[in-house]
Design a protein around this motif. Structure first.
Motif, PDB file in Angstrom:
ATOM      1  N   VAL A  38      -7.873  10.494   8.330  1.00  0.00           N
ATOM      2  CA  VAL A  38      -7.325  10.515   6.975  1.00  0.00           C
ATOM      3  C   VAL A  38      -8.131  11.500   6.145  1.00  0.00           C
ATOM      4  CG1 VAL A  38      -7.043   9.188   4.837  1.00  0.00           C
ATOM      5  CG2 VAL A  38      -6.404   8.175   7.036  1.00  0.00           C
ATOM      6  N   ILE A  39      -7.425  12.369   5.428  1.00  0.00           N
ATOM      7  CA  ILE A  39      -8.073  13.310   4.524  1.00  0.00           C
ATOM      8  C   ILE A  39      -7.644  12.988   3.105  1.00  0.00           C
ATOM      9  CG2 ILE A  39      -8.321  15.730   3.852  1.00  0.00           C
ATOM     10  CD1 ILE A  39      -7.850  16.507   6.751  1.00  0.00           C
ATOM     11  N   SER A  40      -8.607  12.548   2.286  1.00  0.00           N
ATOM     12  CA  SER A  40      -8.315  12.181   0.899  1.00  0.00           C
ATOM     13  C   SER A  40      -9.630  11.926   0.171  1.00  0.00           C
ATOM     14  CB  SER A  40      -7.441  10.925   0.843  1.00  0.00           C
ATOM     15  OG  SER A  40      -7.179  10.554  -0.501  1.00  0.00           O
ATOM     16  N   PRO A  41      -9.715  12.306  -1.103  1.00  0.00           N
ATOM     17  CA  PRO A  41     -10.951  12.041  -1.835  1.00  0.00           C
ATOM     18  C   PRO A  41     -11.171  10.555  -2.106  1.00  0.00           C
ATOM     19  CG  PRO A  41      -9.287  12.975  -3.284  1.00  0.00           C
ATOM     20  CD  PRO A  41      -8.756  13.102  -1.885  1.00  0.00           C
ATOM     21  N   GLN A  42     -10.086   9.785  -2.156  1.00  0.00           N
ATOM     22  CA  GLN A  42     -10.178   8.348  -2.366  1.00  0.00           C
ATOM     23  C   GLN A  42      -9.193   7.648  -1.438  1.00  0.00           C
ATOM     24  OE1 GLN A  42      -9.285   8.075  -6.574  1.00  0.00           O
ATOM     25  NE2 GLN A  42     -11.453   8.108  -7.138  1.00  0.00           N
ATOM     26  N   ILE A  43      -9.489   6.400  -1.076  1.00  0.00           N
ATOM     27  CA  ILE A  43      -8.597   5.629  -0.216  1.00  0.00           C
ATOM     28  C   ILE A  43      -8.486   4.197  -0.727  1.00  0.00           C
ATOM     29  CG2 ILE A  43      -8.931   7.008   1.881  1.00  0.00           C
ATOM     30  CD1 ILE A  43     -11.012   4.991   2.813  1.00  0.00           C
ATOM     31  N   VAL A  44      -7.346   3.568  -0.447  1.00  0.00           N
ATOM     32  CA  VAL A  44      -7.135   2.181  -0.850  1.00  0.00           C
ATOM     33  C   VAL A  44      -7.917   1.251   0.072  1.00  0.00           C
ATOM     34  CG1 VAL A  44      -4.874   2.635  -1.848  1.00  0.00           C
ATOM     35  CG2 VAL A  44      -5.053   1.993   0.571  1.00  0.00           C
ATOM     36  N   GLU A  45      -8.003  -0.001  -0.343  1.00  0.00           N
ATOM     37  CA  GLU A  45      -8.834  -0.965   0.374  1.00  0.00           C
ATOM     38  C   GLU A  45      -8.440  -1.105   1.840  1.00  0.00           C
ATOM     39  OE1 GLU A  45     -10.115  -5.716   0.116  1.00  0.00           O
ATOM     40  OE2 GLU A  45      -8.856  -4.803  -1.432  1.00  0.00           O
ATOM     41  N   GLY A  46      -7.135  -1.117   2.113  1.00  0.00           N
ATOM     42  CA  GLY A  46      -6.682  -1.271   3.499  1.00  0.00           C
ATOM     43  C   GLY A  46      -7.187  -0.165   4.397  1.00  0.00           C
ATOM     44  N   LEU A  47      -7.188   1.060   3.895  1.00  0.00           N
ATOM     45  CA  LEU A  47      -7.727   2.181   4.668  1.00  0.00           C
ATOM     46  C   LEU A  47      -9.240   2.069   4.802  1.00  0.00           C
ATOM     47  CD1 LEU A  47      -5.589   5.126   3.243  1.00  0.00           C
ATOM     48  CD2 LEU A  47      -5.516   4.226   5.574  1.00  0.00           C
ATOM     49  N   ALA A  48      -9.889   1.618   3.737  1.00  0.00           N
ATOM     50  CA  ALA A  48     -11.348   1.466   3.789  1.00  0.00           C
ATOM     51  C   ALA A  48     -11.754   0.485   4.881  1.00  0.00           C
ATOM     52  CB  ALA A  48     -11.872   0.995   2.436  1.00  0.00           C
ATOM     53  N   LYS A  49     -10.985  -0.577   5.045  1.00  0.00           N
ATOM     54  CA  LYS A  49     -11.295  -1.556   6.094  1.00  0.00           C
ATOM     55  C   LYS A  49     -11.143  -0.937   7.478  1.00  0.00           C
ATOM     56  CE  LYS A  49     -10.146  -5.699   3.438  1.00  0.00           C
ATOM     57  NZ  LYS A  49      -9.220  -6.862   3.297  1.00  0.00           N
ATOM     58  N   LEU A  50     -10.139  -0.068   7.638  1.00  0.00           N
ATOM     59  CA  LEU A  50      -9.948   0.603   8.918  1.00  0.00           C
ATOM     60  C   LEU A  50     -11.093   1.573   9.202  1.00  0.00           C
ATOM     61  CD1 LEU A  50      -6.096   1.274   8.759  1.00  0.00           C
ATOM     62  CD2 LEU A  50      -7.287  -0.392  10.196  1.00  0.00           C
ATOM     63  N   VAL A  51     -11.613   2.188   8.147  1.00  0.00           N
ATOM     64  CA  VAL A  51     -12.773   3.067   8.308  1.00  0.00           C
ATOM     65  C   VAL A  51     -13.994   2.246   8.727  1.00  0.00           C
ATOM     66  CG1 VAL A  51     -14.378   4.611   7.120  1.00  0.00           C
ATOM     67  CG2 VAL A  51     -11.919   4.778   6.656  1.00  0.00           C
TER      68      VAL A  51
END
Length: 210
Positions: A38-51
């Motif tokens: 994922v390329i983005s300066p910010q991400i939502v919580e769901g993506l953060a958990k996947l990270v």
């Protein structure tokens, strides 16, 4: 459009954007066993958990020219027309297949609504004209396609191997399966009488052109 199922196991794919739409696209790619960045300066919580669980890679930055290098598929969920055009240009140059959310004119492929049950995948497409209708049809059919067919699919894997061993040509096998998966057999499947359904298929294999 030409319908196709892409085999993305361990193949590098990128999602541009970090919002809830991007999250849905990432989940779909992960279901297909793709290797997702994922390329983005910010991400939502769901993506953060996947990270956090290392299910995906996150590049904390805005899209820049050159970011599609080394990827075979890209999904752009940024929602900026200028960026959409830049991504389309780079995808063309680097032969990366591209989907731009809500911009069919920029897309190489459209994402259908889907029902996934194990290895069984049922899709609904309107050629990108109305994703809402695709979703409606999927919701209507979700009860019809429960785990019953996925369980039967697991058993069909072995039956298919047996058919390949005993039926010499692809034409023979095509003719066989058109008749073998009869309404009677599928009624047994719907009743979860898998053993009886398997026995019927094996009898048909043994008796094919006997």
């Amino acid at each position: 459009m030409y319908p196709i199922n892409l085999i993305l196991d361990n193949k590098p794919c990128v999602v541009l954007g970090g919002g809830h739409v991007a999250l849905r696209k990432v989940k779909g790619l992960l279901e297909a066993k793709a290797k997702v960045t994922v390329i983005s300066p910010q991400i939502v919580e769901g993506l953060a958990k996947l990270v956090e669980t290392k299910a995906i890679i996150w590049q904390k930055k805005c899209y820049e020219q050159g970011d599609l290098t080394d990827f075979i598929l890209a999904i752009c969920a940024i929602g900026n027309e200028e960026v959409n055009a830049q991504v389309r240009k780079e995808a063309n140059q680097k032969k990366v297949i591209l989907n731009v959310v809500d911009r069919l004119e920029f897309c190489d492929f459209a994402l259908p609504a889907k029902i996934r049950r194990g290895d069984l995948l049922v899709t609904f497409s309107t050629n990108g004209k109305s994703p809402a209708l695709s979703r409606y049809l999927r919701c209507k059919m979700e009860r019809e396609f429960d785990e019953t067919y996925a369980n039967w699919l697991d058993k069909l894997v072995q039956l298919r191997k047996e058919a390949i061993e005993k039926l010499p040509t692809s034409d023979d096998r095509e003719i066989f399966w058109r008749s073998a998966l009869s309404d009677d057999v599928m009624e047994l499947v719907r009743a979860k009488k898998y053993d009886e359904a398997e026995a019927s298929i094996r009898d048909a294999i043994s008796g094919f052109r006997a």
